[in-house]
Scaffold this active site. Structure first.
Site, PDB file in Angstrom:
ATOM      1  N   SER B  81      72.329  -3.419 -38.437  1.00  0.00           N
ATOM      2  CA  SER B  81      73.589  -3.564 -37.999  1.00  0.00           C
ATOM      3  C   SER B  81      74.434  -2.225 -37.572  1.00  0.00           C
ATOM      4  CB  SER B  81      74.617  -4.097 -38.968  1.00  0.00           C
ATOM      5  OG  SER B  81      74.281  -5.401 -39.166  1.00  0.00           O
ATOM      6  N   LYS B  84      74.976  -1.959 -33.901  1.00  0.00           N
ATOM      7  CA  LYS B  84      76.138  -2.695 -33.486  1.00  0.00           C
ATOM      8  C   LYS B  84      77.247  -1.750 -32.669  1.00  0.00           C
ATOM      9  CE  LYS B  84      76.070  -7.146 -35.855  1.00  0.00           C
ATOM     10  NZ  LYS B  84      75.058  -7.250 -36.817  1.00  0.00           N
ATOM     11  N   TYR B 208      69.406  -8.670 -28.770  1.00  0.00           N
ATOM     12  CA  TYR B 208      70.306  -8.290 -30.038  1.00  0.00           C
ATOM     13  C   TYR B 208      69.198  -7.878 -31.293  1.00  0.00           C
ATOM     14  CZ  TYR B 208      72.613  -9.032 -34.589  1.00  0.00           C
ATOM     15  OH  TYR B 208      72.874  -9.165 -35.550  1.00  0.00           O
ATOM     16  N   TYR B 260      80.675  -4.148 -43.443  1.00  0.00           N
ATOM     17  CA  TYR B 260      80.540  -5.515 -43.885  1.00  0.00           C
ATOM     18  C   TYR B 260      81.842  -5.858 -44.699  1.00  0.00           C
ATOM     19  CZ  TYR B 260      75.748  -5.059 -42.653  1.00  0.00           C
ATOM     20  OH  TYR B 260      74.422  -5.080 -42.199  1.00  0.00           O
ATOM     21  N   VAL B 278      71.529  -3.701 -42.983  1.00  0.00           N
ATOM     22  CA  VAL B 278      71.003  -4.294 -44.145  1.00  0.00           C
ATOM     23  C   VAL B 278      69.651  -3.747 -44.664  1.00  0.00           C
ATOM     24  CG1 VAL B 278      72.023  -6.747 -44.223  1.00  0.00           C
ATOM     25  CG2 VAL B 278      69.880  -6.246 -42.942  1.00  0.00           C
TER      26      VAL B 278
END
Lengths: 335, 335, 335, 335
Positions: B81, B84, B208, B260, B278
């Protein structure tokens, strides 16, 4: 209007800069005033519905005592959700942040300010943050003092320390709030049922709704913003009013959840910790380090804005635009 | 390990300060390493599950080229992530932020990173922010280039500009991600159905998941953090790599949604823009103004942390504790 | 039109009663036909959008072979969600109800037919019932046969046994469904991720969408309704086609979840097990005991209705009104 | 215990059949009694928590006056949610069903009985059905009479007409309910805020909680079930107590929403309209037509069951099993 001026001697160069800042502020405010027509006053109680939607006012107080003002900066309005920050800080001062955070989390939600869904869906139903009603009602049960009156007195005394004058409660607004508080009662009884409310529902609501009904003008909330900007230190009184950690925490909450469901957009496009209320108030804190050295407020400032015509999110339409413009022009941004 | 050193000549005093910083960093890292046992490696794919949970590494790169490192700072891990943020910036560079923001909002949610509920409940189903899977998949369809390969190449080139070396995709991780992507496919088809996905589902997912599988070490993400800290300006290349507005926006997103469902807590208790994955990576950006003048990194820095044992939120357990300690000791806080 | 007539000799009194029933049915149908203008044809695929919204047809087949028909009773339409009952029964026949019920529950939801929310909110994500898309897609993976073609063949053979003729798939509709299946793919991948889908997503969708595209006329579904009315026993073939328990279960599901989010209202105000589809079909089953002794169908009947103009819930507007009128006049009600 | 016997003369053959039915019932009841250990008494108030979990009792009253009983059939218990059906019927009698249905819908939800989520998510917040707390509280504000006492008196009089004796309120239970009613108050204030509550919150709650606290034994609810089975007609008094349409509506609601979140399963696997309460009561109605001709109750019956050990859904564990067994053995099923 004058407290800052009384306390501080301004040099001549500073006077010139201040004059320039005031002129700019005035131009910007009048530029954005017509946008008030894109919003509407909150309609759920008469006192808010009857506000003049074309009003727009701003006060900025610099760390050095500079005071810039324009428009309806002396108009009185009730704190509404702006009080959520103040109540949270006062509860942390009373019990320590750790105790408060056992009863309310600090996570943003993306839900409406009066939403009840998450209390049921996320076990055990701890309110997600103190900037939504569920969290603020919980927090209001944690204020110093036993009776509602004592709790309110402690909040008013706390505010007086920051703003330099005793503010009061608008009784008409409070009575209206009390009579239209069904949803807040629903939230409070839910919290009572799940054990997150320390006092009785009626006591918590009395405190919460009286906090919402505290009447201020833009200079008052600018002063509170200034103390927040200085991490709880009052630059004129030269006194630490609350711990730095609590101030940081409060400003983080203002950024992540302070502007209702437009909080993310305010963070992304303005970048200044701010808290709004449906009465049209916006309280912002610009820490020294987040202020450009060549701005009129190089050592940081507190900003108070009032514009009762609010948008779909609950934020002052023209007030938000004005804050964005100020932040851009004077390069205020914490990121 | 050496790019910064090669580019920058450090004075002797600076060398001493750096030595001190490294010593402190090493002490802190080894202090928090045992806490890795409070977390567990992500288990949904073998490559993550087989990571050594006791690993903990950190790299800090100062604006002046100072490089402090400790522990498993050279261990390789996939961005997950953390990508992102990078993808979002790249999409803004390609299309302009306005275009991207028509397809993804910037509001925090309080929901799980892979939640689909809000896409249905909040019409018209625009993803709430680019830091959750739904938003990131949407963003991945907006990257420069027509084919997935071109889009990935453009991301890799963008990263190369920031970190000074060509990073690659861990094919084993990517294959595993691809094979366990049911939930992401579900999100992507939902977005396709509501019109928020520009490319085909398969293409968006390929991009992605390959972004997620980009392999880095802590210095790489520290460098990206450093460029973010400088609002898109690369202090060693002396080049503006992306617009200041996009950098501010990205850092605001890191604060409101980067960690998160512990984002609020990171903002409240650490106060440094950060993004986690993660795999155990944390990328943080400390702007000049948010860094204490007497810290070893007075002009700001980028921080890269790796610790694959993650907590219930998905954040590196010991990594988060280490970041908190560093931020407190060296007074890094944007609020 | 004729199967029932061929099989059954009707006495003269019965002929008169039938004549009367047909006349009444015709009057009622034409009375409700204008209400078709209160609805609209489903618009998501051309084949449905292009249906004639003013059409309304009905077929009632009595247990004794009486056949009453009126209006556009021979118009062809695709089963759409009416197929969900048939697929569920077929899966129970194939695996036993217990096996099927481990993969799909039988509880009504109050959510939209294509809702995905509950799969996430209610762990472990078992679809709540087979009458919503999530449940029906799960069920379609449980049909007899290995390949999608075999599964579809087994459904078509099962229908043939009930209706006495081989029905087929409308390929144009199926192709359109396949091309606009993003939301169903999203549901299917979600179910795949949580382990509730036995076959591959693509195979389950092929079967599910082909079931939806099976083309029938009102007599076909009236015949299926008749077999349901008789608890799985075919009164003309004199053969038990599926177990009584499965028939009871299917009719219970039709009552609790058969008419989309108006299922409760259909149960409350009509009281006849029924299943609708967005193509405008309604299949109803009137068990012997739920039929008034002095009605034209004293031993129960199956009812097939077609009226492509549907309401906000997805049910045929005039079709629902006609069914309500029939049930009231002839005292059909299971409660 | 004797009203039915007093009113009706039973023939000798009927006496024999009744004897046989009683014997069977006794065997079945003792067979299922051990399963009470799979459940637990409701624990939220002392009066329920202190019930004897091993109790299990049943009364069946036939349309012809046959009375079969076994086990703890004379044990007293409070109606709890069983009262929701009675209150709904009484409100319909008072205002007409149309008026009531403007304030509460008749759709099942799949949500918990005390859930508040749907009131917020589905605008304008009309309660989905009268079998969940939100709906039942709304309905309680619609009962005949101005004061809470009058409303309760009207309910008690209505019950008296059906069961042939004056039942009363268990004051201890009521006091406990009142003191633990936070969640219900939350629901009621929410409904007040959205305008669905006609009386004050406190009045509606007083009525609602007193209804819940009405004390009965199994024969009482069996009698109410019998009147429901006969569509509002009292077969012994030979009097229509409420309209057939209201009875059909009530039975439809019992099937779609009467057994908490196991309503679908009760419909699917038992097929008898039934309503349960957390005190362990189950009231069921077997219409004449849904009763097998060769059963001991060929003309339909009312069934009252009591077994305070409840399952995760809130339904009597052994009571549900016993009802299922009875329905299967004697072929009671409306589908």
């Amino acid at each position: 209007m004058s407290m800052a001026n009384e306390n501080i001697q301004l040099g001549q160069a500073m006077q010139a800069a201040l004059q320039e800042a005031n002129t700019a502020l005035h131009t910007w405010l009048e530029h954005y005033r017509p946008y008030t027509s894109n919003g509407r006053c909150a309609a759920y109680i008469p006192a808010l519905a009857n506000a003049d939607p074309s009003q727009l006012g701003v006060t900025i107080i610099g760390s050095d005592g500079k005071l810039a003002q324009s428009g309806d900066c002396e108009a009185l309005f009730t704190l509404q959700s702006v009080s959520k920050v103040i109540g949270f800080i006062a509860a942390c001062v009373e019990h320590g942040a750790a105790y408060v955070l056992e009863r309310v989390d600090v996570e943003p939600t993306g839900d409406a300010f009066n939403s009840i869904v998450r209390l049921e869906v996320h076990k055990p139903g701890k309110p997600f943050n103190p900037m939504i009603n569920a969290g603020a009602i919980t927090v209001s049960s944690l204020l110093g003092g036993k009776s509602p009156q004592q709790k309110i007195d402690s909040i008013l005394a706390f505010i007086e320390k920051m703003v330099g004058r005793r503010v009061g409660i608008n009784e008409e607004v409070y009575q209206s709030e009390w009579q239209t508080a069904d949803r807040n009662r629903s939230l409070a009884y839910y919290l009572k049922g799940t054990g997150f409310l320390e006092s009785s529902v009626e006591q918590a609501l009395e405190v919460y709704l009286k906090e919402c009904s505290i009447e201020v003008h833009t200079q008052d909330i600018a002063m509170i913003g200034l103390v927040l900007a200085h991490d709880g230190y009052h630059p004129f009184r030269k006194e630490q009013l609350f711990p730095k950690e609590v101030a940081k925490l409060a400003k983080a909450l203002m950024v992540t959840c302070g502007m209702y469901n437009a909080s993310g957009k305010f963070a992304a496009f303005i970048g200044v910790p701010a808290k709004s209320g449906v009465s049209g108030g916006i309280m912002a804190a610009v820490p020294t380090h987040a202020s450009a050295p060549d701005s009129p407020f190089p050592a940081g400032c507190g900003i108070g804005i009032y514009g009762p015509a609010i948008d779909e999110y609950g934020n002052s339409v023209a007030g938000g635009m004005l804050l964005k413009h100020i932040a851009k022009e004077w390069d205020f941004n914490i990121f």
